[in-house]
Design a protein around this motif. Structure first.
Motif, PDB file in Angstrom:
ATOM      1  N   GLY A  81      -8.135   5.977  -3.698  1.00  0.00           N
ATOM      2  CA  GLY A  81      -7.187   6.711  -2.872  1.00  0.00           C
ATOM      3  C   GLY A  81      -7.514   6.565  -1.394  1.00  0.00           C
ATOM      4  O   GLY A  81      -6.617   6.333  -0.571  1.00  0.00           O
TER       5      GLY A  81
ATOM      6  N   GLN B 265      -6.529   3.155  -0.182  1.00  0.00           N
ATOM      7  CA  GLN B 265      -5.083   3.014  -0.099  1.00  0.00           C
ATOM      8  C   GLN B 265      -4.523   3.753   1.116  1.00  0.00           C
ATOM      9  O   GLN B 265      -3.655   3.234   1.836  1.00  0.00           O
ATOM     10  CB  GLN B 265      -4.438   3.534  -1.391  1.00  0.00           C
ATOM     11  CG  GLN B 265      -3.020   3.057  -1.621  1.00  0.00           C
ATOM     12  CD  GLN B 265      -2.969   1.691  -2.292  1.00  0.00           C
ATOM     13  OE1 GLN B 265      -3.944   0.957  -2.311  1.00  0.00           O
ATOM     14  NE2 GLN B 265      -1.817   1.354  -2.836  1.00  0.00           N
ATOM     15  N   TRP B 266      -4.968   4.969   1.357  1.00  0.00           N
ATOM     16  CA  TRP B 266      -4.487   5.741   2.500  1.00  0.00           C
ATOM     17  C   TRP B 266      -4.844   5.045   3.812  1.00  0.00           C
ATOM     18  O   TRP B 266      -4.053   5.051   4.755  1.00  0.00           O
ATOM     19  CB  TRP B 266      -5.080   7.152   2.465  1.00  0.00           C
ATOM     20  CG  TRP B 266      -4.757   7.885   1.207  1.00  0.00           C
ATOM     21  CD1 TRP B 266      -3.599   7.781   0.476  1.00  0.00           C
ATOM     22  CD2 TRP B 266      -5.595   8.793   0.489  1.00  0.00           C
ATOM     23  NE1 TRP B 266      -3.671   8.571  -0.647  1.00  0.00           N
ATOM     24  CE2 TRP B 266      -4.881   9.206  -0.668  1.00  0.00           C
ATOM     25  CE3 TRP B 266      -6.875   9.309   0.702  1.00  0.00           C
ATOM     26  CZ2 TRP B 266      -5.408  10.108  -1.592  1.00  0.00           C
ATOM     27  CZ3 TRP B 266      -7.409  10.211  -0.212  1.00  0.00           C
ATOM     28  CH2 TRP B 266      -6.675  10.595  -1.343  1.00  0.00           C
TER      29      TRP B 266
ATOM     30  N   CYS C 270       0.794  -1.231   0.000  1.00  0.00           N
ATOM     31  CA  CYS C 270       0.000   0.000   0.000  1.00  0.00           C
ATOM     32  C   CYS C 270       0.825   1.279   0.000  1.00  0.00           C
ATOM     33  O   CYS C 270       0.243   2.371   0.002  1.00  0.00           O
ATOM     34  CB  CYS C 270      -0.941   0.002   1.202  1.00  0.00           C
ATOM     35  SG  CYS C 270      -0.106  -0.320   2.773  1.00  0.00           S
TER      36      CYS C 270
END
Length: 313
Positions: A197, A200-201, A17
């Protein structure tokens, strides 16, 4: 000291990640380098064993990284470098980073440590730029700092060392094909959806939290890549089979090491990591593709001096 012999660890970048910002150093596999001071200014690479790589300073990542250090140094002499390559170029476990970091770390030692670790990362990044056209730090940072590292920012460069739980082991398999980092970057999309996004964060934050708290289940849940892996995995034969077998073997998680083709898995305990290695190997034996496999603890010290030995390596 007039010369020093160093161990330069292999590294796993991205760690699922953390594309371009997260990496870890491996303890059981790496290059060895011998660096000595000379009266003649500049850098000369005198010997490379293990792989066919250019000796010309400007065409070798160790030479380019070393020149970057010399430009910021008051030292009037130069250095000779011998490299014993044990990490295959294009393997996805930081071959260019090992050479780049080994050169600058050794030179810094011989000069009396005038530079910080952060500055050494900046010098080593110039070697990475030669290798992949991008001065990324996710391999060179853990190679210099040891353990896990997070590149919080590239402008200005900000590296955060992250501790690794004692029982965390990595298994890495390298199918014998070569994928150039520069080529694998070209196929990546330059835009992502907000939804991807956010996922993933969340995983990146979860992985870092899991490492600090030694929460192995959280580490496993966070080893997901919704952005890069779906694209790069197409280039790696047997990737889906390996990932499936790894999860069934008790690994915490699995992903692409760097730009591939190596595949990594993280496990709690060496016993599980060895079982994972056998399952990974079984996939490529079935496919009929040669491979190398490594089981390793996380290297907490990064690049380090080896005991004094022969003049040549």
């Amino acid at each position: 000291m007039e010369e020093i012999k160093v161990f330069c660890p292999a590294t796993i970048a991205n760690v699922s990640c953390g594309f371009d910002v997260l990496g870890l150093a491996l303890e059981s596999v790496g290059d060895e380098m011998l660096v000595r001071k000379t009266d003649k200014p500049g850098i000369k690479i005198t010997k490379i064993t293990g792989q066919e790589l250019p000796l010309a300073t400007e065409n070798n990542v160790a030479g380019v990284a070393g020149l970057a250090l010399l430009q910021k140094s008051d030292y009037q002499g130069g250095f000779e470098i011998e490299i014993q390559k044990k990490i295959k170029p294009g393997s996805g476990i930081g071959s260019s980073a090992a050479s780049s970091t080994g050169a600058v770390w050794a030179m810094d030692q011989l000069l009396g440590n005038p530079f910080t670790k952060l500055e050494l990362v900046q010098f080593a990044m110039q070697g990475e730029k030669l290798a992949s056209d991008v001065a990324h730090a996710d391999n060179v940072a853990p190679a210099i700092y040891g353990g896990f590292t997070l590149v919080r920012s590239y402008d200005p460069l900000d590296i955060i060392p992250i501790p690794a739980p004692d029982e965390l082991f990595a298994t890495v398999i390298h199918p014998q094909i070569e994928i150039k980092t520069s080529d694998s970057r070209k196929i990546l999309k330059t835009n992502i959806s907000l939804e991807k996004g956010i996922r993933q964060w969340g995983n990146l934050g979860g992985l870092i939290a899991g490492l600090y708290t030694k929460d192995y289940n959280l580490i496993g849940r966070s080893l997901e890549d919704h952005i890069v892996e779906p694209i790069r995995s197409i280039l790696i034969p047997g990737f889906d089979q390996v990932k499936s077998s790894v999860h069934d073997s008790g690994a915490l998680g699995c992903g692409i090491s760097g730009s591939g083709p190596s595949i990594f898995a993280l496990s709690k305990g060496e016993e599980t990591a060895q079982i994972v290695a056998k399952e990974m190997a079984s996939v490529y034996k079935t496919i009929g593709l040669d491979f190398d496999v490594h089981v390793s603890k996380i290297c907490s010290r990064g690049v380090a001096s080896l005991m004094a030995g022969p003049k040549d390596i």
